[in-house]
Design an enzyme around this catalytic site. Structure first.
Site, short mmCIF file in Angstrom:
data_model
loop_
_atom_site.label_atom_id
_atom_site.label_comp_id
_atom_site.label_asym_id
_atom_site.label_seq_id
_atom_site.Cartn_x
_atom_site.Cartn_y
_atom_site.Cartn_z
N SER A 1 0.85 -1.19 0.00
CA SER A 1 0.00 0.00 0.00
C SER A 1 0.89 1.24 0.00
O SER A 1 2.00 1.21 0.55
CB SER A 1 -0.86 0.03 1.27
OG SER A 1 -1.54 1.27 1.38
N TYR B 1 -1.47 -0.44 10.38
CA TYR B 1 -1.66 -0.99 9.03
C TYR B 1 -0.51 -0.55 8.12
O TYR B 1 0.06 -1.35 7.39
CB TYR B 1 -3.01 -0.52 8.50
CG TYR B 1 -3.26 -0.71 7.02
CD1 TYR B 1 -3.70 -1.94 6.54
CD2 TYR B 1 -3.08 0.34 6.12
CE1 TYR B 1 -3.95 -2.12 5.18
CE2 TYR B 1 -3.33 0.17 4.77
CZ TYR B 1 -3.76 -1.06 4.30
OH TYR B 1 -4.01 -1.23 2.96
#
Ligand code: NAP
Length: 248
Positions: free
Chosen positions: A143, A157
């Protein structure tokens, strides 16, 4: 025999778009999911109705037992493995680090990091020439959070995705001489349900003006990068990253 691609977390979002594109490009597809059996089976039917081959396999990638069983089921149904897409990923409710408890951190790391390692391990046992395999490719879905850090939202995350970036670099070097390429895509703001799971369904809308291309991305746009990394067109690319983030 068709090449086989296993995609974790493929019942929805980026994984589902990757499954559809992979089938269109001639892969037989393993569609892993955790809970949403109906969505996974509907995807299998959609692929079959277009003349492709797919199987849906339930497994929690954070469970070693589930992962081992998933790969055995894949062996028994599709019979080989050429590409693993480590796509299953979760985030939790937006909050500052000072409010995160150990259970949350454990869940986020277990799915995003441990899950990717366990699936890579099982894939390598089948693909690496060291184990009698014919080679293959692993694509990790990281990501842009790994670069941006996701302050006030989910630093846990982002850090998990940072671990995936390091794993991509290290594993690529570890298995390069064994016929296996390892690469990653780093999506930016993509229109899927993951933002709702963080408590903000409208997140892409809120942040899109900060994206140089001026919009959120679609899962299919990430899928195309994944399929390129999987293909022979990317034969000299390993340990590499494609940012699919509209320039953000
Ligand atoms: P999504 O729409 O929330 O879908 C998540 C998928 O992962 C679902 O198929 C879900 O299965 C599956 N899954 C979740 N936990 C799992 C587990 N423990 N074991 C197996 N499968 C599991 O997410 P998405 O946006 O498509 O995200 C896919 C990947 O892209 C993730 O790694 C995410 O971090 C990454 N990413 C997304 C964005 C974005 O903006 N969307 C940006 C950067 C990176 P069920 O349907 O059965 O629950």
């Amino acid at each position: 025999m068709d090449k086989v691609m296993l995609i974790t977390g493929a019942s929805r979002g980026i994984g589902a778009a990757t499954a559809l594109l992979a089938a269109e490009r001639g892969y037989a597809v393993g569609i892993n999911y955790r809970n949403q059996r109906e969505a996974a089976e509907a995807l299998v039917r959609q692929i079959e109705s277009r003349g492709g081959r797919a199987v849906a396999i339930a497994a929690d990638v954070a469970s070693e037992e589930d992962v081992v069983r998933m790969f055995r089921e894949l062996d028994q149904t599709l019979g080989r493995l050429d590409v693993l897409v480590n796509n299953a990923g979760i985030l939790e409710t937006q909050m500052r680090v000072e409010n995160m408890d150990a259970d949350r951190l454990q869940r986020v790391l277990a799915v995003n990091v441990t899950g990717s390692f366990l699936c890579a391990r099982e894939a390598l046992k089948r693909m690496s020439t060291r184990h009698g395999g014919k080679g293959g490719s692993i694509i990790n879905v990281s990501s842009m959070a790994s670069r941006l850090g996701s302050p006030n939202e989910y630093v846990d995350y982002a850090a998990a995705k940072g671990a995936i970036d390091s794993m991509t670099i290290g594993l690529a070097k570890e298995v390069a001489a064994e016929g296996v390429r390892v690469n990653a895509v780093r999506p930016g703001l993509i229109n899927t349900e993951i933002h709702a799971s963080g408590g903000e369904p409208g997140r892409v809308e809120r942040l899109k003006s900060g994206v140089p291309l001026g919009r959120g991305g679609e899962p299919e746009e990430v899928a195309r990068a994944i399929l390129w990394l999987a293909s022979d067109e990317a034969s000299y690319t390993t340990g590499g990253f494609i940012d699919v983030s509209g320039g953000r």
